[in-house]
Design a protein around this motif. Sequence first.
Motif, PDB file in Angstrom:
ATOM      1  N   GLY A   4      15.081  -9.365  28.714  1.00 49.68           N
ATOM      2  CA  GLY A   4      14.056  -9.675  28.174  1.00 49.68           C
ATOM      3  C   GLY A   4      14.540  -9.487  26.300  1.00 49.68           C
ATOM      4  O   GLY A   4      14.961  -8.410  27.380  1.00 49.68           O
ATOM      5  N   ARG A  46       9.349 -10.998  25.960  1.00 53.12           N
ATOM      6  CA  ARG A  46      10.302 -12.689  26.444  1.00 53.12           C
ATOM      7  C   ARG A  46      10.709 -12.203  27.228  1.00 53.12           C
ATOM      8  O   ARG A  46      12.376 -11.716  27.363  1.00 53.12           O
ATOM      9  CB  ARG A  46      10.441 -13.093  24.855  1.00 53.12           C
ATOM     10  N   ASN A  47      10.770 -12.258  28.581  1.00 53.77           N
ATOM     11  CA  ASN A  47      11.889 -12.832  29.229  1.00 53.77           C
ATOM     12  C   ASN A  47      12.157 -13.883  29.463  1.00 53.77           C
ATOM     13  O   ASN A  47      12.535 -14.859  28.759  1.00 53.77           O
ATOM     14  CB  ASN A  47      10.958 -13.131  31.092  1.00 53.77           C
ATOM     15  N   GLU A  48      13.442 -13.546  29.142  1.00 50.79           N
ATOM     16  CA  GLU A  48      14.779 -14.558  28.953  1.00 50.79           C
ATOM     17  C   GLU A  48      14.953 -15.659  29.607  1.00 50.79           C
ATOM     18  O   GLU A  48      15.287 -16.432  28.542  1.00 50.79           O
ATOM     19  CB  GLU A  48      16.461 -13.987  28.933  1.00 50.79           C
ATOM     20  N   ARG A  49      14.208 -15.549  30.955  1.00 47.45           N
ATOM     21  CA  ARG A  49      14.963 -17.158  31.870  1.00 47.45           C
ATOM     22  C   ARG A  49      13.681 -18.044  31.475  1.00 47.45           C
ATOM     23  O   ARG A  49      13.850 -18.703  31.612  1.00 47.45           O
ATOM     24  CB  ARG A  49      15.341 -16.513  33.632  1.00 47.45           C
ATOM     25  N   THR A  50      12.453 -17.096  31.494  1.00 46.51           N
ATOM     26  CA  THR A  50      11.265 -17.844  31.631  1.00 46.51           C
ATOM     27  C   THR A  50      10.435 -18.267  29.959  1.00 46.51           C
ATOM     28  O   THR A  50       9.742 -18.917  30.487  1.00 46.51           O
ATOM     29  CB  THR A  50      10.385 -17.155  32.850  1.00 46.51           C
ATOM     30  N   ASN A  51      10.876 -17.045  29.892  1.00 53.52           N
ATOM     31  CA  ASN A  51      10.206 -17.325  28.324  1.00 53.52           C
ATOM     32  C   ASN A  51       9.100 -16.626  27.872  1.00 53.52           C
ATOM     33  O   ASN A  51       8.411 -17.282  26.701  1.00 53.52           O
ATOM     34  CB  ASN A  51      10.256 -18.727  27.096  1.00 53.52           C
ATOM     35  N   GLU A  52       8.799 -16.472  29.333  1.00 47.95           N
ATOM     36  CA  GLU A  52       6.896 -15.289  29.658  1.00 47.95           C
ATOM     37  C   GLU A  52       7.221 -14.430  28.829  1.00 47.95           C
ATOM     38  O   GLU A  52       7.827 -13.726  28.586  1.00 47.95           O
ATOM     39  CB  GLU A  52       6.605 -15.478  30.718  1.00 47.95           C
TER      40      GLU A  52
END
Length: 65
Positions: free
Chosen positions: A20, A37-43
């Motif tokens: 992230g 910001r998680n790069e895979r889930t955008n959370e």
Amino acid sequence: MTPGENDEVTYRDGRDRHRGRIEEVRDPGPHAVYRIRNERTNEVQVITQDQLDDQAEGRPDAPTG
């Protein structure tokens, strides 16, 4: 070196590794808290300094989850 805002990092959330980008650093130093910001889930996740993977210690940086 301590990561700063907009740095890409690998971190642990339980047993899984994630990648992230740091959006905010609170209390810089050994007890820092990061909004990432998680790069895979955008959370957005809030993690502590201990959850960051330290490549200098030889930890792999490939995400598993």
